[in-house]
Design a protein around this motif. Structure first.
Motif, PDB file in Angstrom:
ATOM      1  N   LEU A   1     -46.407 -46.878 -29.174  1.00  0.00           N
ATOM      2  CA  LEU A   1     -44.769 -46.595 -28.862  1.00  0.00           C
ATOM      3  C   LEU A   1     -44.691 -45.700 -27.682  1.00  0.00           C
ATOM      4  O   LEU A   1     -43.573 -45.811 -26.937  1.00  0.00           O
ATOM      5  CB  LEU A   1     -43.914 -46.069 -30.167  1.00  0.00           C
ATOM      6  CG  LEU A   1     -42.764 -45.915 -30.083  1.00  0.00           C
ATOM      7  CD1 LEU A   1     -42.038 -47.356 -30.024  1.00  0.00           C
ATOM      8  CD2 LEU A   1     -42.102 -45.311 -31.429  1.00  0.00           C
ATOM      9  N   TYR A   2     -45.449 -44.670 -27.548  1.00  0.00           N
ATOM     10  CA  TYR A   2     -45.227 -43.728 -26.354  1.00  0.00           C
ATOM     11  C   TYR A   2     -45.547 -44.300 -25.056  1.00  0.00           C
ATOM     12  O   TYR A   2     -45.233 -43.862 -23.877  1.00  0.00           O
ATOM     13  CB  TYR A   2     -46.315 -42.545 -26.621  1.00  0.00           C
ATOM     14  CG  TYR A   2     -45.570 -41.455 -27.535  1.00  0.00           C
ATOM     15  CD1 TYR A   2     -45.670 -41.530 -29.021  1.00  0.00           C
ATOM     16  CD2 TYR A   2     -44.720 -40.451 -27.241  1.00  0.00           C
ATOM     17  CE1 TYR A   2     -45.150 -40.805 -29.731  1.00  0.00           C
ATOM     18  CE2 TYR A   2     -44.053 -39.441 -27.969  1.00  0.00           C
ATOM     19  CZ  TYR A   2     -44.298 -39.778 -29.238  1.00  0.00           C
ATOM     20  OH  TYR A   2     -43.837 -38.822 -30.207  1.00  0.00           O
ATOM     21  N   SER A   3     -46.441 -45.305 -24.999  1.00  0.00           N
ATOM     22  CA  SER A   3     -46.594 -46.113 -23.729  1.00  0.00           C
ATOM     23  C   SER A   3     -47.470 -45.035 -22.579  1.00  0.00           C
ATOM     24  O   SER A   3     -46.960 -45.207 -21.585  1.00  0.00           O
ATOM     25  CB  SER A   3     -45.465 -46.678 -23.087  1.00  0.00           C
ATOM     26  OG  SER A   3     -44.765 -47.628 -24.120  1.00  0.00           O
TER      27      SER A   3
ATOM     28  N   ASN B   1     -46.302 -35.237 -33.788  1.00  0.00           N
ATOM     29  CA  ASN B   1     -45.072 -35.573 -33.571  1.00  0.00           C
ATOM     30  C   ASN B   1     -44.035 -34.855 -34.743  1.00  0.00           C
ATOM     31  O   ASN B   1     -44.912 -34.258 -35.417  1.00  0.00           O
ATOM     32  CB  ASN B   1     -44.710 -37.079 -33.437  1.00  0.00           C
ATOM     33  CG  ASN B   1     -44.759 -37.762 -34.679  1.00  0.00           C
ATOM     34  OD1 ASN B   1     -45.445 -37.471 -35.593  1.00  0.00           O
ATOM     35  ND2 ASN B   1     -43.973 -38.886 -35.019  1.00  0.00           N
TER      36      ASN B   1
ATOM     37  N   LEU C   1     -43.954 -35.405 -23.962  1.00  0.00           N
ATOM     38  CA  LEU C   1     -44.162 -36.905 -24.414  1.00  0.00           C
ATOM     39  C   LEU C   1     -42.903 -37.500 -25.073  1.00  0.00           C
ATOM     40  O   LEU C   1     -42.456 -38.511 -24.922  1.00  0.00           O
ATOM     41  CB  LEU C   1     -45.321 -37.006 -25.567  1.00  0.00           C
ATOM     42  CG  LEU C   1     -46.689 -36.692 -25.197  1.00  0.00           C
ATOM     43  CD1 LEU C   1     -47.653 -36.805 -26.417  1.00  0.00           C
ATOM     44  CD2 LEU C   1     -47.149 -37.949 -24.254  1.00  0.00           C
ATOM     45  N   GLU C   2     -42.082 -36.580 -25.551  1.00  0.00           N
ATOM     46  CA  GLU C   2     -40.846 -36.889 -25.918  1.00  0.00           C
ATOM     47  C   GLU C   2     -39.895 -37.375 -25.057  1.00  0.00           C
ATOM     48  O   GLU C   2     -38.922 -38.163 -24.846  1.00  0.00           O
ATOM     49  CB  GLU C   2     -40.312 -36.015 -27.013  1.00  0.00           C
ATOM     50  CG  GLU C   2     -41.031 -35.766 -28.316  1.00  0.00           C
ATOM     51  CD  GLU C   2     -40.934 -36.645 -29.044  1.00  0.00           C
ATOM     52  OE1 GLU C   2     -40.174 -37.728 -29.154  1.00  0.00           O
ATOM     53  OE2 GLU C   2     -41.749 -36.710 -29.989  1.00  0.00           O
TER      54      GLU C   2
ATOM     55  N   ARG D   1     -40.380 -38.392 -22.058  1.00  0.00           N
ATOM     56  CA  ARG D   1     -41.044 -39.549 -21.593  1.00  0.00           C
ATOM     57  C   ARG D   1     -40.403 -40.814 -22.049  1.00  0.00           C
ATOM     58  O   ARG D   1     -39.920 -41.589 -21.741  1.00  0.00           O
ATOM     59  CB  ARG D   1     -42.631 -39.586 -21.469  1.00  0.00           C
ATOM     60  CG  ARG D   1     -43.017 -40.807 -21.019  1.00  0.00           C
ATOM     61  CD  ARG D   1     -44.715 -40.850 -21.147  1.00  0.00           C
ATOM     62  NE  ARG D   1     -45.202 -42.223 -20.867  1.00  0.00           N
ATOM     63  CZ  ARG D   1     -45.335 -42.939 -19.755  1.00  0.00           C
ATOM     64  NH1 ARG D   1     -45.257 -42.121 -18.574  1.00  0.00           N
ATOM     65  NH2 ARG D   1     -45.736 -44.165 -19.471  1.00  0.00           N
ATOM     66  N   THR D   2     -40.341 -40.551 -23.643  1.00  0.00           N
ATOM     67  CA  THR D   2     -39.995 -41.776 -24.633  1.00  0.00           C
ATOM     68  C   THR D   2     -38.382 -41.722 -24.258  1.00  0.00           C
ATOM     69  O   THR D   2     -38.058 -42.937 -24.165  1.00  0.00           O
ATOM     70  CB  THR D   2     -40.182 -41.474 -25.875  1.00  0.00           C
ATOM     71  OG1 THR D   2     -41.796 -41.312 -26.200  1.00  0.00           O
ATOM     72  CG2 THR D   2     -39.790 -42.456 -26.885  1.00  0.00           C
ATOM     73  N   ASN D   3     -37.986 -40.724 -24.169  1.00  0.00           N
ATOM     74  CA  ASN D   3     -36.340 -40.896 -24.224  1.00  0.00           C
ATOM     75  C   ASN D   3     -35.900 -41.449 -22.580  1.00  0.00           C
ATOM     76  O   ASN D   3     -34.965 -42.117 -22.624  1.00  0.00           O
ATOM     77  CB  ASN D   3     -35.876 -39.489 -24.115  1.00  0.00           C
ATOM     78  CG  ASN D   3     -35.760 -38.932 -25.373  1.00  0.00           C
ATOM     79  OD1 ASN D   3     -35.573 -39.693 -26.603  1.00  0.00           O
ATOM     80  ND2 ASN D   3     -35.852 -37.588 -25.781  1.00  0.00           N
TER      81      ASN D   3
ATOM     82  N   LEU E   1     -38.014 -43.682 -21.058  1.00  0.00           N
ATOM     83  CA  LEU E   1     -38.096 -45.081 -21.166  1.00  0.00           C
ATOM     84  C   LEU E   1     -37.003 -45.798 -21.715  1.00  0.00           C
ATOM     85  O   LEU E   1     -36.466 -46.848 -21.380  1.00  0.00           O
ATOM     86  CB  LEU E   1     -39.369 -45.551 -21.922  1.00  0.00           C
ATOM     87  CG  LEU E   1     -40.852 -44.761 -20.824  1.00  0.00           C
ATOM     88  CD1 LEU E   1     -41.976 -45.005 -21.701  1.00  0.00           C
ATOM     89  CD2 LEU E   1     -40.815 -45.721 -19.761  1.00  0.00           C
ATOM     90  N   GLU E   2     -36.441 -45.054 -22.841  1.00  0.00           N
ATOM     91  CA  GLU E   2     -35.427 -45.753 -23.523  1.00  0.00           C
ATOM     92  C   GLU E   2     -34.125 -45.855 -22.719  1.00  0.00           C
ATOM     93  O   GLU E   2     -33.428 -46.770 -22.861  1.00  0.00           O
ATOM     94  CB  GLU E   2     -35.262 -45.029 -24.709  1.00  0.00           C
ATOM     95  CG  GLU E   2     -36.104 -45.136 -25.928  1.00  0.00           C
ATOM     96  CD  GLU E   2     -36.239 -46.776 -26.526  1.00  0.00           C
ATOM     97  OE1 GLU E   2     -35.194 -47.390 -26.475  1.00  0.00           O
ATOM     98  OE2 GLU E   2     -37.353 -47.204 -26.822  1.00  0.00           O
TER      99      GLU E   2
END
Length: 440
Positions: free
Chosen positions: A19-21, A121, A159-160, A162-164, A166-167
């Motif tokens: 999910l973190y890609s 996480n 990492l968080e 980065r995820t935000n 990407l979203e």
């Protein structure tokens, strides 16, 4: 050598990692700065940010070794993520049956000491570790262990973030795709100006709540990063080498750039959205208000800012002052070497019919505002690109910025149902021309 057991929630762990890609992505300075700082604090020659899938341990950042991955059966980190210890340490791997004949111990890089903190996480599921290693027996101090823990939390925050991000990009693409479909349908029944108005109102309404949510999700981990940086500065700064201090300062600067980017994104998405907030005010009054806000910058840069001709404008004052603020700060920033910035503002009332090529309403009066500077300018072929979000013509090393300022300016003009354009050439400054409908 004894291979590590599979994690109790391995399927869930692998799904979360996917999910973190993040696997097999290029090196990034923010992660590399953390491994360098970890090695500096712990006085260890090797430090890694390791992520574990089902077959290998892959290094998002590696300091002190050249390889980017190793088989999972050789991994120290695979042992670190299955236990309950906050930090997994091995003072001398040659004395432990799990590692004494491990190829990483008996051969290059000849690991003897290992200390790794699982990267977990919010639900407590580990993705990998932040670890340090040495070719001789070692024991970390309590202070070094605490610092390593703080750095591991910063890895999770990155990492968080980065995820935000990407979203955010994914949602932006969906909105852009939807807007294009809508534009095609509406075009059959209305003129070009109506298309732009409907598209703008749709995006503003949908993005208002979206940016509000993102403001918290993006800024909360950023505040933690800055808090951890402050803690390290207070407890470990004097123990760092000059190189280590430099890396810590670079991390702090990166966090500041991210904060500025988030604030600009929120400004880009913000809209008063109140028809009754429109007011007839003096252009000169708006410029004076912005000059008060920029008084220090104008003084330090010896900028000459003057209104050559005044007139009335119909605007939302808060938004319009933001527009002027962005144009003026750009003019100050992009100044030619050894020259003082000069900004001239002109205003006049015109009939829409006087500019037939601009698709203005022929029955409406407009305020035409011209803002001209003597900056470095740019090639005219980029006149449209400069108004696009995240589009920059210069690197951060040349001129600091996020590439959002002029996109905000254009959005403000569009919310006033106006238009903005720019004329420029290298070395000859830039001249912005703005048309805003004038209310009776």
């Amino acid at each position: 050598m004894i291979k590590a057991k599979i994690h109790d929630k391995e399927k869930e762990r692998l799904a979360l990692l996917n999910l973190y890609s993040i696997l097999d992505t290029p090196a990034e300075k923010d992660y590399d700065n953390l491994t360098k700082l970890a090695a500096e604090i712990c006085q260890a020659p090797i430090s890694l940010i390791t992520l574990l899938d089902d077959k290998r341990q892959w290094f998002k950042s590696h300091h002190g070794i050249d390889v980017s991955e190793t088989p999972i059966e050789h991994s120290f980190c695979a042992h670190a993520i299955i236990g309950d210890e906050e930090i997994f340490t091995m003072d001398d791997a040659r004395d432990d049956a799990r590692f004494l004949d491990n190829p990483l111990v008996t051969g290059n890089p000849n690991i003897v000491f290992y200390a790794g903190i699982p990267l977990k996480n919010a639900t407590g599921i580990p993705l990998g570790t932040l670890c340090v290693m040495d070719r001789k027996p070692r024991i970390l101090t309590d202070s070094q262990k605490e610092s390593l823990k703080i750095l591991s939390e910063q890895v999770i925050n990155l990492l968080e973030l980065r995820t935000n991000k990407l979203e955010l990009e994914k949602t932006h693409k969906k909105l852009k795709k939807f807007s294009k479909k809508l534009e095609k349908k509406v075009f059959q029944r209305t003129n070009q100006l109506e298309i732009k108005t409907i598209k703008l109102e749709l995006m503003i309404n949908d993005l208002a709540s979206f940016y509000h949510i993102c403001s918290h999700d993006l800024q909360e981990p950023l505040r933690k990063i800055q808090m951890f940086i402050s803690q390290i500065s207070e407890t470990e700064y004097d123990n760092l080498s000059v190189h280590g201090k430099h890396k810590l300062e670079r991390i702090d600067l990166s966090a500041a750039r991210m904060r500025n980017l988030i604030q600009d994104l929120l400004t880009y998405g913000y809209n008063e959205n109140l028809e009754n907030s429109m007011m007839n005010v003096s252009l000169n009054k708006m410029v004076d208000d912005v000059k008060d806000v920029l008084s220090q910058e104008l003084k330090e840069s010896n900028t000459v800012l003057k209104v050559l001709s005044d007139c009335m404008i119909t605007v939302r004052p808060i938004q319009f002052k933001q527009l002027l603020f962005n144009l003026f700060t750009n003019a100050i920033k992009f100044t030619k070497n050894k020259e003082f910035p000069s900004i001239e503002v002109n205003g006049e009332i015109i009939e829409g019919a006087a500019y037939p090529n601009l698709n203005l309403s022929v029955e409406t009066k407009y305020t035409r505002i011209v803002v001209a500077d003597n900056g470095i300018g740019f090639e005219q072929k980029y006149a449209t690109k400069v108004f696009e979000i995240f589009q920059r013509l210069h690197s951060n090393e040349e001129y600091q910025g996020t590439g959002i300022g002029l996109a905000i300016a254009k959005r403000i003009v569009l919310t006033h149902r106006g238009r903005i354009s720019v004329e420029s050439s290298p070395g000859n400054g830039a001249t912005f021309e703005i048309f805003i409908p004038l209310a009776e």
